[in-house]
Motif scaffolding. Sequence first.
Motif, PDB file in Angstrom:
ATOM      1  N   PHE A   1       0.953  -0.918  -0.018  1.00  9.31           N
ATOM      2  CA  PHE A   1      -0.009  -0.118  -0.038  1.00  9.31           C
ATOM      3  C   PHE A   1       0.802   1.378  -0.109  1.00  9.31           C
ATOM      4  CE2 PHE A   1      -2.833   3.132   1.860  1.00  9.31           C
ATOM      5  CZ  PHE A   1      -4.048   2.894   1.011  1.00  9.31           C
ATOM      6  N   ALA A   2       2.045   1.248   0.899  1.00 11.54           N
ATOM      7  CA  ALA A   2       2.914   2.369   0.938  1.00 11.54           C
ATOM      8  C   ALA A   2       3.302   2.592  -0.622  1.00 11.54           C
ATOM      9  CB  ALA A   2       4.003   2.129   1.772  1.00 11.54           C
ATOM     10  N   LEU A   3       3.959   1.629  -1.153  1.00 11.77           N
ATOM     11  CA  LEU A   3       4.521   1.560  -2.635  1.00 11.77           C
ATOM     12  C   LEU A   3       3.306   2.211  -3.548  1.00 11.77           C
ATOM     13  CD1 LEU A   3       6.637  -1.441  -2.644  1.00 11.77           C
ATOM     14  CD2 LEU A   3       7.595   0.975  -2.770  1.00 11.77           C
TER      15      LEU A   3
ATOM     16  N   GLU B   1       3.621   5.378  -5.930  1.00 14.40           N
ATOM     17  CA  GLU B   1       3.339   5.216  -7.526  1.00 14.40           C
ATOM     18  C   GLU B   1       2.352   6.120  -8.052  1.00 14.40           C
ATOM     19  OE1 GLU B   1       3.383   1.402  -9.253  1.00 14.40           O
ATOM     20  OE2 GLU B   1       5.655   1.444  -9.018  1.00 14.40           O
ATOM     21  N   LEU B   2       1.478   6.394  -7.358  1.00 12.89           N
ATOM     22  CA  LEU B   2       0.358   7.433  -7.592  1.00 12.89           C
ATOM     23  C   LEU B   2       0.899   8.832  -7.815  1.00 12.89           C
ATOM     24  CD1 LEU B   2      -2.833   6.061  -5.773  1.00 12.89           C
ATOM     25  CD2 LEU B   2      -2.473   6.173  -8.249  1.00 12.89           C
ATOM     26  N   GLY B   3       2.092   9.108  -7.079  1.00 20.79           N
ATOM     27  CA  GLY B   3       2.629  10.519  -7.135  1.00 20.79           C
ATOM     28  C   GLY B   3       2.539  11.241  -6.236  1.00 20.79           C
TER      29      GLY B   3
ATOM     30  N   VAL C   1      -5.108  15.397  -0.107  1.00 17.08           N
ATOM     31  CA  VAL C   1      -5.126  14.998  -1.616  1.00 17.08           C
ATOM     32  C   VAL C   1      -5.852  13.695  -1.770  1.00 17.08           C
ATOM     33  CG1 VAL C   1      -2.840  16.182  -1.949  1.00 17.08           C
ATOM     34  CG2 VAL C   1      -2.830  13.683  -1.584  1.00 17.08           C
ATOM     35  N   GLY C   2      -6.101  13.010  -0.761  1.00 15.24           N
ATOM     36  CA  GLY C   2      -6.797  11.758  -0.990  1.00 15.24           C
ATOM     37  C   GLY C   2      -7.827  11.069   0.383  1.00 15.24           C
TER      38      GLY C   2
ATOM     39  N   VAL D   1      -9.803   8.985  -4.534  1.00 13.68           N
ATOM     40  CA  VAL D   1     -10.800   8.600  -3.677  1.00 13.68           C
ATOM     41  C   VAL D   1     -10.680   6.953  -3.787  1.00 13.68           C
ATOM     42  CG1 VAL D   1     -13.243   8.273  -3.122  1.00 13.68           C
ATOM     43  CG2 VAL D   1     -12.310  10.392  -4.188  1.00 13.68           C
ATOM     44  N   PHE D   2     -10.221   6.493  -2.350  1.00 15.47           N
ATOM     45  CA  PHE D   2      -9.926   5.097  -2.439  1.00 15.47           C
ATOM     46  C   PHE D   2     -11.015   4.802  -1.528  1.00 15.47           C
ATOM     47  CE2 PHE D   2      -5.954   7.357  -2.357  1.00 15.47           C
ATOM     48  CZ  PHE D   2      -5.020   6.754  -2.909  1.00 15.47           C
TER      49      PHE D   2
END
Length: 227
Positions: free
Chosen positions: A34-36, A40-42, A95-96, A125-126
């Motif tokens: 999840f951290a990675l 990766e999403l920026g 931001v999310g 949005v997760f």
Amino acid sequence: HWEENVRKFPDKEAFADSKTRLSWSEVKKYADRFALGLLELGIKRDEVIAVQLPFCVEFAIIRGAYGKAGIILLELATTLRHEELRQMLKTSGAVGIIIPRIFRNFDYFKMVEEIKPDLPRLKYVFVNSDKVPEGAISIQEMLQNPLEEKYPPDYLAGKKFSKHEISTLQHTTGTTGQPKLVPYSLSLIEYVGYLHYRAIGGELGPSDTCAIICPAITGPNILPFYA
């Protein structure tokens, strides 16, 4: 503390809810993924991601992941609704946000979509659900994506927060007005956990099982000491 538990008790059960049971090695694997995935999403260091989940193993995984990526976690009670949520997200510059699809017959995704026009910084949005609406990012898909295979084992080591950096935001109850944000460092969270541990005599050990029935934004303060 979590990394130490992974080394000492890799196959020991770490967290369980009504649907899922995970060992310490599994928790580490999913937290790393999840951290990675966030990176990766920026999403950049010190940016804010909000989480408004009930207490579940995914909440624990996220709690173990955000600091690895150097991303600040804003923990929100599941009872917050449009006005309170809008203020929390706007004030923090999140931001999310990580939400359930529906919890206790309330549609969290619909609420976020309704306030999103007022939140220009809110980009991601997760949703933690088997069915994820269009435009949202699936938590379950992120946890099943083996991103750790793309990176060296120590890739996250230089990105995590130190114990004295602000890494978590929580909020007050709002009994005399709108809720207010409260910053936490990992050292403070550990100390709160230590106070719980000391209050029961400091006798918890690897053979003990603890039930956490308090709200998610309170309960994780004692998680580091459950080994």
